[in-house]
Structure formats: structure tokens, C-alpha cells
Write a protein that holds these residues in place. Sequence first.
Motif, PDB file in Angstrom:
ATOM      1  N   LYS A   1      -1.435  -4.941  10.951  1.00 47.41           N
ATOM      2  CA  LYS A   1      -0.087  -5.277  11.896  1.00 47.41           C
ATOM      3  C   LYS A   1      -0.445  -4.567  13.416  1.00 47.41           C
ATOM      4  N   GLN A   2      -1.380  -4.868  13.857  1.00 44.44           N
ATOM      5  CA  GLN A   2      -1.801  -4.477  15.438  1.00 44.44           C
ATOM      6  C   GLN A   2      -1.797  -3.043  15.581  1.00 44.44           C
ATOM      7  N   LYS A   3      -2.078  -2.282  14.432  1.00 41.10           N
ATOM      8  CA  LYS A   3      -2.209  -0.751  14.658  1.00 41.10           C
ATOM      9  C   LYS A   3      -3.243  -0.233  13.813  1.00 41.10           C
ATOM     10  N   HIS A   4      -3.503  -0.561  12.483  1.00 42.14           N
ATOM     11  CA  HIS A   4      -4.247   0.551  11.662  1.00 42.14           C
ATOM     12  C   HIS A   4      -5.510  -0.448  11.331  1.00 42.14           C
ATOM     13  N   GLN A   5      -6.541   0.393  11.573  1.00 42.02           N
ATOM     14  CA  GLN A   5      -7.922  -0.292  11.154  1.00 42.02           C
ATOM     15  C   GLN A   5      -8.159  -0.145   9.543  1.00 42.02           C
ATOM     16  N   VAL A   6      -8.539  -1.323   9.163  1.00 41.35           N
ATOM     17  CA  VAL A   6      -8.778  -1.333   7.599  1.00 41.35           C
ATOM     18  C   VAL A   6     -10.589  -1.595   7.513  1.00 41.35           C
ATOM     19  N   LYS A   7     -11.104  -1.000   6.500  1.00 41.59           N
ATOM     20  CA  LYS A   7     -12.647  -0.959   6.329  1.00 41.59           C
ATOM     21  C   LYS A   7     -12.643  -2.073   5.001  1.00 41.59           C
ATOM     22  N   VAL A   8     -13.581  -2.931   5.444  1.00 38.88           N
ATOM     23  CA  VAL A   8     -13.847  -4.063   4.302  1.00 38.88           C
ATOM     24  C   VAL A   8     -15.210  -3.872   3.935  1.00 38.88           C
ATOM     25  N   ASN A   9     -15.325  -3.971   2.538  1.00 37.72           N
ATOM     26  CA  ASN A   9     -16.574  -3.656   1.739  1.00 37.72           C
ATOM     27  C   ASN A   9     -16.952  -5.001   1.223  1.00 37.72           C
ATOM     28  N   ILE A  10     -18.164  -5.554   1.555  1.00 38.46           N
ATOM     29  CA  ILE A  10     -18.596  -6.874   0.916  1.00 38.46           C
ATOM     30  C   ILE A  10     -19.957  -6.607   0.011  1.00 38.46           C
ATOM     31  N   TYR A  11     -19.721  -7.053  -1.223  1.00 34.55           N
ATOM     32  CA  TYR A  11     -21.277  -6.617  -2.003  1.00 34.55           C
ATOM     33  C   TYR A  11     -21.532  -8.250  -2.477  1.00 34.55           C
ATOM     34  N   LYS A  12     -22.895  -8.462  -2.323  1.00 39.38           N
ATOM     35  CA  LYS A  12     -23.504  -9.831  -2.212  1.00 39.38           C
ATOM     36  C   LYS A  12     -24.453  -9.604  -3.270  1.00 39.38           C
ATOM     37  N   PRO A  13     -24.450 -10.866  -4.216  1.00 38.04           N
ATOM     38  CA  PRO A  13     -25.816 -10.790  -5.189  1.00 38.04           C
ATOM     39  C   PRO A  13     -26.867 -11.165  -4.660  1.00 38.04           C
ATOM     40  N   ILE A  14     -28.202 -11.220  -5.479  1.00 40.78           N
ATOM     41  CA  ILE A  14     -29.249 -11.498  -5.098  1.00 40.78           C
ATOM     42  C   ILE A  14     -29.273 -13.014  -4.923  1.00 40.78           C
ATOM     43  N   ALA A  15     -30.297 -13.739  -4.121  1.00 38.60           N
ATOM     44  CA  ALA A  15     -30.153 -15.036  -3.983  1.00 38.60           C
ATOM     45  C   ALA A  15     -30.775 -15.956  -5.380  1.00 38.60           C
ATOM     46  N   ALA A  16     -31.440 -15.320  -6.361  1.00 40.08           N
ATOM     47  CA  ALA A  16     -31.645 -15.853  -7.399  1.00 40.08           C
ATOM     48  C   ALA A  16     -30.615 -16.233  -8.589  1.00 40.08           C
ATOM     49  N   VAL A  17     -29.421 -15.302  -8.129  1.00 38.67           N
ATOM     50  CA  VAL A  17     -28.170 -15.617  -9.088  1.00 38.67           C
ATOM     51  C   VAL A  17     -26.998 -15.815  -8.599  1.00 38.67           C
ATOM     52  N   ASP A  18     -26.913 -15.808  -7.049  1.00 37.15           N
ATOM     53  CA  ASP A  18     -25.856 -16.339  -6.190  1.00 37.15           C
ATOM     54  C   ASP A  18     -25.206 -17.348  -6.790  1.00 37.15           C
ATOM     55  N   ARG A  19     -24.008 -17.385  -7.068  1.00 38.32           N
ATOM     56  CA  ARG A  19     -23.154 -18.693  -7.388  1.00 38.32           C
ATOM     57  C   ARG A  19     -22.283 -19.328  -6.365  1.00 38.32           C
ATOM     58  N   LYS A  20     -22.134 -18.601  -5.230  1.00 34.11           N
ATOM     59  CA  LYS A  20     -21.818 -19.210  -4.050  1.00 34.11           C
ATOM     60  C   LYS A  20     -19.962 -19.058  -4.397  1.00 34.11           C
ATOM     61  N   MET A  21     -19.849 -18.179  -5.015  1.00 32.45           N
ATOM     62  CA  MET A  21     -18.262 -17.887  -5.337  1.00 32.45           C
ATOM     63  C   MET A  21     -17.841 -16.438  -4.793  1.00 32.45           C
ATOM     64  N   THR A  22     -16.821 -16.329  -4.396  1.00 31.55           N
ATOM     65  CA  THR A  22     -16.206 -14.922  -3.887  1.00 31.55           C
ATOM     66  C   THR A  22     -14.938 -14.694  -4.450  1.00 31.55           C
ATOM     67  N   LEU A  23     -15.041 -13.296  -4.987  1.00 31.81           N
ATOM     68  CA  LEU A  23     -13.723 -12.655  -5.544  1.00 31.81           C
ATOM     69  C   LEU A  23     -13.204 -11.528  -4.460  1.00 31.81           C
ATOM     70  N   VAL A  24     -12.067 -11.737  -3.951  1.00 34.00           N
ATOM     71  CA  VAL A  24     -11.351 -10.940  -3.002  1.00 34.00           C
ATOM     72  C   VAL A  24     -10.591  -9.945  -4.019  1.00 34.00           C
ATOM     73  N   PHE A  25     -10.767  -8.550  -3.910  1.00 35.24           N
ATOM     74  CA  PHE A  25     -10.417  -7.668  -4.900  1.00 35.24           C
ATOM     75  C   PHE A  25      -9.139  -6.733  -4.082  1.00 35.24           C
ATOM     76  N   MET A  26      -8.276  -6.550  -4.977  1.00 37.51           N
ATOM     77  CA  MET A  26      -7.039  -5.617  -4.418  1.00 37.51           C
ATOM     78  C   MET A  26      -6.732  -4.624  -5.718  1.00 37.51           C
ATOM     79  N   THR A  27      -6.796  -3.366  -5.232  1.00 34.26           N
ATOM     80  CA  THR A  27      -6.720  -2.236  -6.235  1.00 34.26           C
ATOM     81  C   THR A  27      -5.355  -2.043  -6.930  1.00 34.26           C
ATOM     82  N   ALA A  28      -5.130  -1.264  -7.791  1.00 34.83           N
ATOM     83  CA  ALA A  28      -4.191  -0.577  -8.076  1.00 34.83           C
ATOM     84  C   ALA A  28      -3.320   0.296  -7.177  1.00 34.83           C
TER      85      ALA A  28
END
Length: 266
Positions: free
Chosen positions: A7-34
Motif C-alpha cells: 500500500k505504498q507504505k509498509h515494507q514486507v520481507k519476502v522469504n524464498i526457499y529453493k530445492p537443490i537442482a537434482a530434485v527441483d520440480r520447477k513448481m512454486t507454492l506461495v504460502f500465507m500463514t494463519a
Amino acid sequence: MLTFTFKQKHQVKVNIYKPIAAVDRKMTLVFMTATGVPLRKYAKLFENLVAKGYTLIGADYPCCGENTPHVDRSVDYNYQDLMDNFIPKLVGFSEHDSTYLFGHSLGGQMAAIYSALTDMPMIGVATGNIHFKNWFGWERIKILRVLAIFKPLTLAYGYFPGYKVGFGNKEAKGLMDDWCYLLKTGRFDFIKGDLTTGKGRGFFIHIEGDRYSPYASVKHLTKLCTESTLISVELPKHLKGNPHGIWIKDPEFITKRIDQQIVNGH
């Protein structure tokens, strides 16, 4: 660390967790908490899914968790603001065409609404439409007491002091106003856009014994999605406590079902 401005006001920190190349499925899950659960509490959930080859993107809600300043009466936002200024920003960090929304409790509600608006596939765990009619007997009376307590508290403080009643922490007034409206009516009238256009693809997991998201509540939420699958799973016997939240301490029984659904449905 990656960030975006809410909202042009507050900074939100983004965390990204990636798999190792050997198992990477090229799929992303965007998670939202309780509500009131910081992102860091889901560390084991993310570890499990990354080990299975998924990329995870997540953030605490604006002015919550690691995002400062924390909510007070000067900070306000609602469900619509998260639809417009939070979820799209998180999705924008995905590098993959195959991207799913994934949410727990409040996060599952957000994911289902966004899916109904955009047709992005979603996954919801221990989440539901909190209309009081989805509870029965004494449980219905208790959920109506929640409404009777939460509304005046939010009005008095200018935000919701969840820490005073053991429900979350400091939550934005607009968010809790919408939450209470949903509890009272079961309707998402506060969302702009047509939720009945035939969009929405959802996979919902109900945990047996979850009094915060009983089966009827989860079933009601699935109606937002034109295509939906709902399963009910049993909490492993070694996990003691409220099924609604205790599952994140050892989430393998949940991540296994999510993995099966994505593999079979992709």
C-alpha cells in the motif's frame, strides 16, 4: 533479503526457499500463514516441501512478524488490500509457470478467494468459511461469543489485541472487521469482483478433530472454487494438542498428501 512495499507504505520481507537442482520440480507454492502465526513457525513445513522439490515463497502479513512497524491503530488494511497489494506481489516473485497458492487457516481463506478471482490453483489446510452456522450445539454458542468479544475489542483499541484473548497477536482493524463479518454472515461481500464466474481450483485438507475449522466450515469454503477436492486426514497419534495448529510441528502427513495431489493432478 527481498522486499516489496505494501500500500505504498509498509515494507514486507519476502522469504524464498529453493530445492537443490537434482530434485527441483520447477513448481512454486506461495504460502500465507494463519492469523498471528509468524512465518518462522512453518520452518519444518517448508523444509519438507523443499526436500520434495518445491520452491516456497512466503511472508508475514504486513506489520506482523518480522515486518515492522507492528500493527497499531495507525496501521490498517483488510482482505481486499491483501488481494490487491499482498498476494500479487508474492506471486510476482515466482519464477515458475506452475505456481500454487497455499494457505493455513486465514491464509487458506485468502488463497481460495484469490483462486476464485483469478483461477490460480490453491491448497488450503485447516481452513474454512467461519460462518457461525458451520458449528453446531455448544460449539456454535462459543463461536458467537467470539464475535461478541472480538468486535468491541477491535473497536476499543483501533486494532485487534489478539494477545489478550489468546488468538493471534496484533491484527489490523479492517482485517478483523472483515473476519467478524464473515463469521456473522458467511458471505464475502467485502471482496470486489465476481466470485461466481466459474473460476477457482482448490485442494482442501481438513484435519479430524479441528474445532476451529470443522468439516462443515471447510466444505463451505470449497464452494468458492468451481473445481475442488476435499479430504479429511487424521492427526498422527504422537501429536498432542489442537489439530488446527499442532500439525505444523510435524507436517509430513500433510506434505505427503499435498505432494500426491499435485503429482496426480498436474
